[in-house]
Scaffold this motif. Structure first.
Motif, PDB file in Angstrom:
ATOM      1  N   ASP A 156       0.852  -1.185   0.000  1.00  0.00           N
ATOM      2  CA  ASP A 156       0.000   0.000   0.000  1.00  0.00           C
ATOM      3  C   ASP A 156       0.890   1.237   0.000  1.00  0.00           C
ATOM      4  N   VAL A 157       0.463   2.286  -0.698  1.00  0.00           N
ATOM      5  CA  VAL A 157       1.248   3.513  -0.768  1.00  0.00           C
ATOM      6  C   VAL A 157       1.395   4.148   0.610  1.00  0.00           C
ATOM      7  N   ALA A 158       0.508   3.798   1.531  1.00  0.00           N
ATOM      8  CA  ALA A 158       0.573   4.327   2.897  1.00  0.00           C
ATOM      9  C   ALA A 158       1.257   3.352   3.858  1.00  0.00           C
ATOM     10  N   ALA A 159       1.872   2.305   3.338  1.00  0.00           N
ATOM     11  CA  ALA A 159       2.516   1.307   4.185  1.00  0.00           C
ATOM     12  C   ALA A 159       3.598   1.955   5.049  1.00  0.00           C
ATOM     13  N   THR A 160       3.713   1.490   6.273  1.00  0.00           N
ATOM     14  CA  THR A 160       4.717   2.023   7.196  1.00  0.00           C
ATOM     15  C   THR A 160       5.632   0.917   7.680  1.00  0.00           C
ATOM     16  N   ASP A 161       6.888   1.280   7.966  1.00  0.00           N
ATOM     17  CA  ASP A 161       7.796   0.294   8.539  1.00  0.00           C
ATOM     18  C   ASP A 161       7.635   0.284  10.056  1.00  0.00           C
ATOM     19  N   ALA A 162       8.493  -0.434  10.745  1.00  0.00           N
ATOM     20  CA  ALA A 162       8.362  -0.583  12.195  1.00  0.00           C
ATOM     21  C   ALA A 162       8.509   0.735  12.938  1.00  0.00           C
ATOM     22  N   GLN A 163       9.167   1.713  12.327  1.00  0.00           N
ATOM     23  CA  GLN A 163       9.350   3.024  12.949  1.00  0.00           C
ATOM     24  C   GLN A 163       8.329   4.058  12.474  1.00  0.00           C
ATOM     25  N   GLY A 164       7.367   3.590  11.677  1.00  0.00           N
ATOM     26  CA  GLY A 164       6.315   4.491  11.228  1.00  0.00           C
ATOM     27  C   GLY A 164       6.633   5.283   9.981  1.00  0.00           C
ATOM     28  N   ASN A 165       7.731   4.980   9.298  1.00  0.00           N
ATOM     29  CA  ASN A 165       8.104   5.706   8.097  1.00  0.00           C
ATOM     30  C   ASN A 165       7.340   5.195   6.883  1.00  0.00           C
ATOM     31  N   THR A 166       6.812   6.106   6.085  1.00  0.00           N
ATOM     32  CA  THR A 166       6.139   5.763   4.839  1.00  0.00           C
ATOM     33  C   THR A 166       7.101   5.986   3.672  1.00  0.00           C
ATOM     34  N   PRO A 167       6.789   5.443   2.506  1.00  0.00           N
ATOM     35  CA  PRO A 167       7.620   5.729   1.329  1.00  0.00           C
ATOM     36  C   PRO A 167       7.714   7.233   1.052  1.00  0.00           C
ATOM     37  N   LEU A 168       6.622   7.960   1.243  1.00  0.00           N
ATOM     38  CA  LEU A 168       6.660   9.405   1.005  1.00  0.00           C
ATOM     39  C   LEU A 168       7.599  10.100   1.986  1.00  0.00           C
ATOM     40  N   ALA A 169       7.568   9.700   3.240  1.00  0.00           N
ATOM     41  CA  ALA A 169       8.472  10.299   4.222  1.00  0.00           C
ATOM     42  C   ALA A 169       9.925  10.056   3.832  1.00  0.00           C
ATOM     43  N   ALA A 170      10.222   8.845   3.385  1.00  0.00           N
ATOM     44  CA  ALA A 170      11.595   8.524   2.980  1.00  0.00           C
ATOM     45  C   ALA A 170      12.013   9.317   1.749  1.00  0.00           C
ATOM     46  N   ALA A 171      11.122   9.417   0.772  1.00  0.00           N
ATOM     47  CA  ALA A 171      11.436  10.174  -0.435  1.00  0.00           C
ATOM     48  C   ALA A 171      11.621  11.660  -0.123  1.00  0.00           C
ATOM     49  N   ALA A 172      10.783  12.191   0.760  1.00  0.00           N
ATOM     50  CA  ALA A 172      10.904  13.592   1.163  1.00  0.00           C
ATOM     51  C   ALA A 172      12.206  13.828   1.909  1.00  0.00           C
ATOM     52  N   CYS A 173      12.557  12.897   2.771  1.00  0.00           N
ATOM     53  CA  CYS A 173      13.798  13.004   3.533  1.00  0.00           C
ATOM     54  C   CYS A 173      15.001  13.037   2.609  1.00  0.00           C
ATOM     55  N   GLY A 174      14.935  12.250   1.538  1.00  0.00           N
ATOM     56  CA  GLY A 174      16.031  12.209   0.571  1.00  0.00           C
ATOM     57  C   GLY A 174      16.005  13.329  -0.447  1.00  0.00           C
ATOM     58  N   GLY A 175      14.902  14.072  -0.498  1.00  0.00           N
ATOM     59  CA  GLY A 175      14.812  15.201  -1.426  1.00  0.00           C
ATOM     60  C   GLY A 175      14.549  14.813  -2.862  1.00  0.00           C
ATOM     61  N   HIS A 176      13.812  13.731  -3.084  1.00  0.00           N
ATOM     62  CA  HIS A 176      13.592  13.220  -4.437  1.00  0.00           C
ATOM     63  C   HIS A 176      12.239  13.698  -4.978  1.00  0.00           C
ATOM     64  N   LEU A 177      12.260  14.810  -5.691  1.00  0.00           N
ATOM     65  CA  LEU A 177      11.039  15.473  -6.132  1.00  0.00           C
ATOM     66  C   LEU A 177      10.196  14.589  -7.046  1.00  0.00           C
ATOM     67  N   GLU A 178      10.820  13.933  -8.013  1.00  0.00           N
ATOM     68  CA  GLU A 178      10.062  13.094  -8.956  1.00  0.00           C
ATOM     69  C   GLU A 178       9.291  12.010  -8.221  1.00  0.00           C
ATOM     70  N   LEU A 179       9.946  11.348  -7.282  1.00  0.00           N
ATOM     71  CA  LEU A 179       9.306  10.266  -6.540  1.00  0.00           C
ATOM     72  C   LEU A 179       8.225  10.817  -5.612  1.00  0.00           C
ATOM     73  N   VAL A 180       8.490  11.954  -4.986  1.00  0.00           N
ATOM     74  CA  VAL A 180       7.486  12.567  -4.116  1.00  0.00           C
ATOM     75  C   VAL A 180       6.218  12.854  -4.911  1.00  0.00           C
ATOM     76  N   ARG A 181       6.374  13.436  -6.087  1.00  0.00           N
ATOM     77  CA  ARG A 181       5.203  13.734  -6.923  1.00  0.00           C
ATOM     78  C   ARG A 181       4.464  12.456  -7.309  1.00  0.00           C
TER      79      ARG A 181
END
Length: 357
Positions: A31-56
């Motif tokens: 699921d696009v809202a899936a979270t890991d054990a620490q509560g991080n989502t794919p969007l949070a990880a992409a935002a943290c890394g600064g990846h605009l294309e993936l964030v969009r």
């Protein structure tokens, strides 16, 4: 069978690395809202890394914008904290909460200020982020900018409506912005704070004024700047009874000592049973000894102890402690590594006088 709602390390790492194709392919199973054990989502990880294309791409697929991880950070918070301006613009445009705090009540603005991301700070302020706010350590965006020595950021924050209410506010360590500037010797920052209405009578946790801190830390240009201010109290003692001159002599700052003597400060003042001359001798500060011993004997005559409540029963003087108090608390950046307490409050100070908050 439905998609997985628990993300694995591979998905989060791929998002953090900006592997757009790999992440989107993996979303066939997650699921696009899936979270890991620490509560991080794919969007949070992409935002943290600064990846605009993936964030969009993730946002187009319905990724939730306000999910907080185990330490309470949202995707926009991580973007601001890591200084990714383009991603920040994208998330602001999508209507993300500008003021969502993490578990230590650090807002995105506090995170950006703490890490010196000036462009992100400007963008957040322009978008309406609250600047009259403090974290759980009592630090405001202004105090963190002062602590970082970021003059441009201080200039931007101190001119905002209501900012003067933060000038007197002490953080959990008992330190206010003028104390930070004085202890760091940052002249331009001090001038900005004074122009905004800052008072040189404000004291830190040790009862020290900005002049005392400048003298203790050996910042002669700052001492000269403060001595030139009308109405400056050059004899104001800290909680132990130490005056700025005593602190300069005790800590071995001869140039500061000379400036204070020239300004008329009394070298005979006593703290904890010692004169400034005694303190310089005990601490083996030869240059300070030379200055003091060259004075007429009448100027070195010991003064009576300070009034009751200031003196030997008080805390040790700054000159006899190992270090200054730690001034500020910095926001912890990164994806969550462990669960943390969430918070719905960011310590907002809108319209509230600091001493009443």
């Amino acid at each position: 069978m439905g998609k997985k709602t628990k993300a694995d390390a591979a998905l989060i790492q791929a998002a953090l690395s900006g592997e757009t194709r790999q992440v989107l392919a993996m979303l066939s199973n997650f699921d696009v809202a899936a979270t890991d054990a620490q509560g991080n989502t794919p969007l949070a990880a992409a935002a943290c890394g600064g990846h605009l294309e993936l964030v969009r791409a993730l946002c187009e697929r319905g990724a939730p914008l306000e999910v907080r991880n185990g330490i309470g950070t949202t995707p926009l918070w991580l973007t601001a904290g890591y200084g990714h301006l383009e991603v920040l613009d994208c998330l602001i445009g999508l209507g993300c909460d500008l003021n969502a705090p993490n578990s230590t009540k650090d807002t995105p603005l506090l995170a950006a200020v703490s890490k010196g991301h000036s462009a992100c700070v400007e963008r957040l302020l322009a978008a309406g982020s609250r600047h009259l706010t403090v974290n759980s350590a009592g630090d405001s965006p202004l105090s963190l900018a002062v602590a970082a020595g970021n003059v441009a950021m201080v200039k931007a924050l101190v001119t905002l409506a209501g900012a003067p209410t933060l000038l007197k506010r002490k953080n959990a360590k008992g330190v206010h912005p003028l104390a930070l500037a004085a202890a760091a010797g940052n002249l331009e920052t001090m001038q900005l704070l004074l122009a905004a209405g800052g008072s040189l009578e404000e004291r830190d946790a040790n009862g020290a004024t900005p002049l005392a801190l400048a003298a203790f830390c050996g910042h002669a240009p700052m001492v000269h700047l403060l001595l030139a201010r009308d109405g400056i109290d050059i004899e104001s003692p800290d909680s132990s009874g130490a005056t700025p001159l005593w602190l300069a002599a005790s800590s071995g700052h001869a140039t500061c000592l000379a400036a204070l003597i020239q300004a008329g400060a009394n070298p005979g003042v006593m703290c904890c049973g010692r004169t400034a001359l005694d303190a310089a001798r005990v601490n083996k500060h030869a240059a300070c000894l030379e200055i003091l011993e060259a004075l007429p004997p009448e100027r070195l005559a010991p003064l009576e102890p300070p009034p009751e409540g200031v003196g030997e029963s008080a805390a040790a003087p700054l000159g006899e402690v190992d270090e200054l108090v730690t001034f500020t608390s910095r926001a912890t950046l990164g994806l969550a590594a462990a669960a943390g307490e969430d918070s719905d409050s960011d310590g907002m100070l809108e319209g509230v006088a600091p001493e009443d908050h």
